[in-house]
Enzyme design. Structure first.
Site, PDB file in Angstrom:
ATOM      1  N   LYS A   1     -45.887 -12.852  -5.470  1.00  0.00           N
ATOM      2  CA  LYS A   1     -45.209 -13.771  -4.547  1.00  0.00           C
ATOM      3  C   LYS A   1     -46.058 -13.996  -3.294  1.00  0.00           C
ATOM      4  CE  LYS A   1     -41.493 -11.169  -4.227  1.00  0.00           C
ATOM      5  NZ  LYS A   1     -41.932 -10.035  -5.089  1.00  0.00           N
TER       6      LYS A   1
ATOM      7  N   ARG B   1     -32.435 -11.551  -2.459  1.00  0.00           N
ATOM      8  CA  ARG B   1     -32.619 -10.599  -3.554  1.00  0.00           C
ATOM      9  C   ARG B   1     -31.342  -9.881  -3.950  1.00  0.00           C
ATOM     10  NH1 ARG B   1     -37.971  -8.546  -1.282  1.00  0.00           N
ATOM     11  NH2 ARG B   1     -38.006  -6.743  -2.617  1.00  0.00           N
TER      12      ARG B   1
ATOM     13  N   ARG C   1     -53.043  -2.301  -5.336  1.00  0.00           N
ATOM     14  CA  ARG C   1     -53.040  -3.244  -4.201  1.00  0.00           C
ATOM     15  C   ARG C   1     -53.563  -2.579  -2.930  1.00  0.00           C
ATOM     16  NH1 ARG C   1     -47.680  -6.367  -2.688  1.00  0.00           N
ATOM     17  NH2 ARG C   1     -46.814  -4.261  -2.619  1.00  0.00           N
TER      18      ARG C   1
ATOM     19  N   ARG D   1     -50.025   0.079   1.085  1.00  0.00           N
ATOM     20  CA  ARG D   1     -48.693  -0.002   1.697  1.00  0.00           C
ATOM     21  C   ARG D   1     -47.914   1.280   1.467  1.00  0.00           C
ATOM     22  NH1 ARG D   1     -45.751  -5.664   0.285  1.00  0.00           N
ATOM     23  NH2 ARG D   1     -44.036  -4.286  -0.284  1.00  0.00           N
TER      24      ARG D   1
ATOM     25  N   ARG E   1     -38.126   0.709  -6.533  1.00  0.00           N
ATOM     26  CA  ARG E   1     -38.128  -0.741  -6.247  1.00  0.00           C
ATOM     27  C   ARG E   1     -37.921  -1.539  -7.532  1.00  0.00           C
ATOM     28  NH1 ARG E   1     -43.681  -1.311  -3.449  1.00  0.00           N
ATOM     29  NH2 ARG E   1     -43.269  -3.546  -3.419  1.00  0.00           N
TER      30      ARG E   1
HETATM   31  P1  AP5 Z   1     -48.609  -9.514  -4.360  1.00  0.00           P
HETATM   32  O1  AP5 Z   1     -48.881 -10.983  -4.212  1.00  0.00           O
HETATM   33  O2  AP5 Z   1     -48.898  -8.627  -3.187  1.00  0.00           O
HETATM   34  O3  AP5 Z   1     -47.125  -9.278  -4.930  1.00  0.00           O
HETATM   35  P2  AP5 Z   1     -45.690  -9.510  -4.271  1.00  0.00           P
HETATM   36  O4  AP5 Z   1     -44.822 -10.140  -5.335  1.00  0.00           O
HETATM   37  O5  AP5 Z   1     -45.806 -10.232  -2.959  1.00  0.00           O
HETATM   38  O6  AP5 Z   1     -45.267  -7.985  -4.088  1.00  0.00           O
HETATM   39  P3  AP5 Z   1     -44.455  -7.243  -2.935  1.00  0.00           P
HETATM   40  O7  AP5 Z   1     -44.654  -5.776  -3.195  1.00  0.00           O
HETATM   41  O8  AP5 Z   1     -44.825  -7.738  -1.580  1.00  0.00           O
HETATM   42  O9  AP5 Z   1     -43.014  -7.662  -3.289  1.00  0.00           O
HETATM   43  P4  AP5 Z   1     -41.702  -6.910  -2.943  1.00  0.00           P
HETATM   44  O10 AP5 Z   1     -40.713  -7.953  -3.334  1.00  0.00           O
HETATM   45  O11 AP5 Z   1     -41.517  -5.577  -3.550  1.00  0.00           O
HETATM   46  O12 AP5 Z   1     -41.886  -6.536  -1.408  1.00  0.00           O
HETATM   47  P5  AP5 Z   1     -41.353  -7.201  -0.062  1.00  0.00           P
HETATM   48  O13 AP5 Z   1     -42.468  -7.170   0.898  1.00  0.00           O
HETATM   49  O14 AP5 Z   1     -40.635  -8.484  -0.318  1.00  0.00           O
HETATM   50  O15 AP5 Z   1     -49.462  -9.010  -5.626  1.00  0.00           O
HETATM   51  C1  AP5 Z   1     -49.474  -7.634  -5.982  1.00  0.00           C
HETATM   52  C2  AP5 Z   1     -50.889  -7.230  -6.422  1.00  0.00           C
HETATM   53  O16 AP5 Z   1     -51.231  -7.916  -7.628  1.00  0.00           O
HETATM   54  C3  AP5 Z   1     -51.984  -7.582  -5.414  1.00  0.00           C
HETATM   55  O17 AP5 Z   1     -52.920  -6.539  -5.381  1.00  0.00           O
HETATM   56  C4  AP5 Z   1     -52.625  -8.864  -5.962  1.00  0.00           C
HETATM   57  O18 AP5 Z   1     -54.008  -8.937  -5.637  1.00  0.00           O
HETATM   58  C5  AP5 Z   1     -52.435  -8.702  -7.471  1.00  0.00           C
HETATM   59  N1  AP5 Z   1     -52.180  -9.988  -8.137  1.00  0.00           N
HETATM   60  C6  AP5 Z   1     -51.434 -11.039  -7.706  1.00  0.00           C
HETATM   61  N2  AP5 Z   1     -51.429 -12.033  -8.597  1.00  0.00           N
HETATM   62  C7  AP5 Z   1     -52.182 -11.593  -9.659  1.00  0.00           C
HETATM   63  C8  AP5 Z   1     -52.552 -12.158 -10.915  1.00  0.00           C
HETATM   64  N3  AP5 Z   1     -52.153 -13.376 -11.299  1.00  0.00           N
HETATM   65  N4  AP5 Z   1     -53.331 -11.407 -11.738  1.00  0.00           N
HETATM   66  C9  AP5 Z   1     -53.753 -10.162 -11.380  1.00  0.00           C
HETATM   67  N5  AP5 Z   1     -53.440  -9.576 -10.197  1.00  0.00           N
HETATM   68  C10 AP5 Z   1     -52.661 -10.277  -9.346  1.00  0.00           C
HETATM   69  O19 AP5 Z   1     -40.220  -6.141   0.361  1.00  0.00           O
HETATM   70  C11 AP5 Z   1     -40.530  -4.820   0.755  1.00  0.00           C
HETATM   71  C12 AP5 Z   1     -39.243  -4.087   1.145  1.00  0.00           C
HETATM   72  O20 AP5 Z   1     -38.593  -4.772   2.250  1.00  0.00           O
HETATM   73  C13 AP5 Z   1     -38.153  -4.010   0.077  1.00  0.00           C
HETATM   74  O21 AP5 Z   1     -38.351  -2.940  -0.806  1.00  0.00           O
HETATM   75  C14 AP5 Z   1     -36.885  -3.883   0.934  1.00  0.00           C
HETATM   76  O22 AP5 Z   1     -36.718  -2.574   1.397  1.00  0.00           O
HETATM   77  C15 AP5 Z   1     -37.170  -4.769   2.120  1.00  0.00           C
HETATM   78  N6  AP5 Z   1     -36.694  -6.150   1.923  1.00  0.00           N
HETATM   79  C16 AP5 Z   1     -37.484  -7.277   1.888  1.00  0.00           C
HETATM   80  N7  AP5 Z   1     -36.742  -8.373   1.695  1.00  0.00           N
HETATM   81  C17 AP5 Z   1     -35.442  -7.950   1.588  1.00  0.00           C
HETATM   82  C18 AP5 Z   1     -34.206  -8.616   1.369  1.00  0.00           C
HETATM   83  N8  AP5 Z   1     -34.145  -9.943   1.183  1.00  0.00           N
HETATM   84  N9  AP5 Z   1     -33.077  -7.867   1.330  1.00  0.00           N
HETATM   85  C19 AP5 Z   1     -33.108  -6.549   1.524  1.00  0.00           C
HETATM   86  N10 AP5 Z   1     -34.247  -5.848   1.716  1.00  0.00           N
HETATM   87  C20 AP5 Z   1     -35.415  -6.537   1.759  1.00  0.00           C
END
Ligand code: AP5
Length: 225
Positions: free
Chosen positions: A18, A93, A132, A165, A176
């Site tokens: 994402k 989410r 990552r 991270r 997660r």
């Molecule tokens: P990356 O692009 O970093 O993936 P991502 O989907 O952004 O992963 P996140 O870990 O950021 O998502 P998340 O939903 O768990 O975390 P968030 O920050 O929202 O890609 C991952 C890796 O793969 C990278 O190394 C990249 O280089 C590689 N990659 C990408 N595309 C590729 C491809 N096509 N091929 C190969 N490799 C590839 O949330 C974190 C925390 O915040 C949550 O756990 C929660 O506690 C809180 N939180 C956030 N939003 C909410 C909400 N709405 N409600 C409640 N709690 C929330």
């Protein structure tokens, strides 16, 4: 639909790409990127009241309370720059967040245009999160295997230090993923029923190829939406 009216939800498991896609999409379509994960991590780093409330949920891989996240998103969506269109990354989410988002958007005079799901199998998500790395200075993302930096531990762009991270450790990742399955996956059906869902295969092809696919969906000439 003109590009200025793009109000997008980007869905997908942790590590589905994402954040990677969001960087390119906001540039290509002139959107505001609203990542609840990034907003919360910034609040934790700054030690604000929101950050102090959110930190222990995030460290455990749990979702922070709906109320808090909804408030943060609303504050961001009503800013003048968001009127040109926005990309919601990591929000909603839970079903409750999705329903409340619909109400909130009606209230501020707009509706969602797309919900894009980056579909990636769980085994692949685990590999991606384990590898990552992020730059401490410019936040650029890397992957030790798929997109490694030229010099180990150093950002190609700005020379900053690369780090992992806090929530990318094995135990937190497994929670997660469980939270995603239980609380976020039902949104796929929610957006399918509202006719907004577009599925994109996000595995077995690199970020550029995934981007082309999403770009096609969002480009009116391609016949989408
Ligand atoms: P990356 O692009 O970093 O993936 P991502 O989907 O952004 O992963 P996140 O870990 O950021 O998502 P998340 O939903 O768990 O975390 P968030 O920050 O929202 O890609 C991952 C890796 O793969 C990278 O190394 C990249 O280089 C590689 N990659 C990408 N595309 C590729 C491809 N096509 N091929 C190969 N490799 C590839 O949330 C974190 C925390 O915040 C949550 O756990 C929660 O506690 C809180 N939180 C956030 N939003 C909410 C909400 N709405 N409600 C409640 N709690 C929330």
């Amino acid at each position: 639909m003109g590009e200025a009216e793009l109000h997008i939800v980007l869905l997908g498991g942790p590590g589905s790409g994402k954040g990677t896609q969001a960087v390119h999409l906001v540039k290509r379509f002139g959107l505001v990127h609203i990542s609840t994960g990034e907003i919360l991590r910034a609040a934790v780093a700054a030690g604000t009241a929101v950050g102090r409330e959110a930190q222990h949920f995030m460290d455990a891989g749990e979702l922070v309370p709906d109320e808090l996240v909804i408030r943060l998103v609303r504050e961001r969506v009503v800013q003048p720059d968001a009127q040109r269109g926005f990309l919601l990354d990591g929000f909603p989410r839970t079903l409750s967040q999705a329903e409340r988002l619909d109400v909130m958007l009606l209230d501020v005079g707009c509706t969602l245009s797309h919900a894009i799901l980056l579909d990636v199998p769980e085994e692949e998500l685990i590999v991606r999160l384990a590898g990552r790395r992020l730059c401490r200075m410019c936040a650029r993302g890397y992957h030790l295997r798929f997109n490694p930096p030229v010099l180990q531990g150093v950002c190609d762009r700005c020379g900053g230090e690369l780090y992992q991270r806090d929530d990318d450790n094995e135990a937190t990742v497994s929670n997660r993923l469980a939270v995603y399955r239980e609380q976020t996956e039902p949104l796929i059906d929610y957006y399918e029923r509202s006719g907004l869902l577009r599925r994109v295969a996000g595995a077995d092809r690199g970020p550029d190829e995934v981007f082309l696919c999403v770009e096609q969906i969002l480009t009116p000439a391609a016949g989408a939406a």
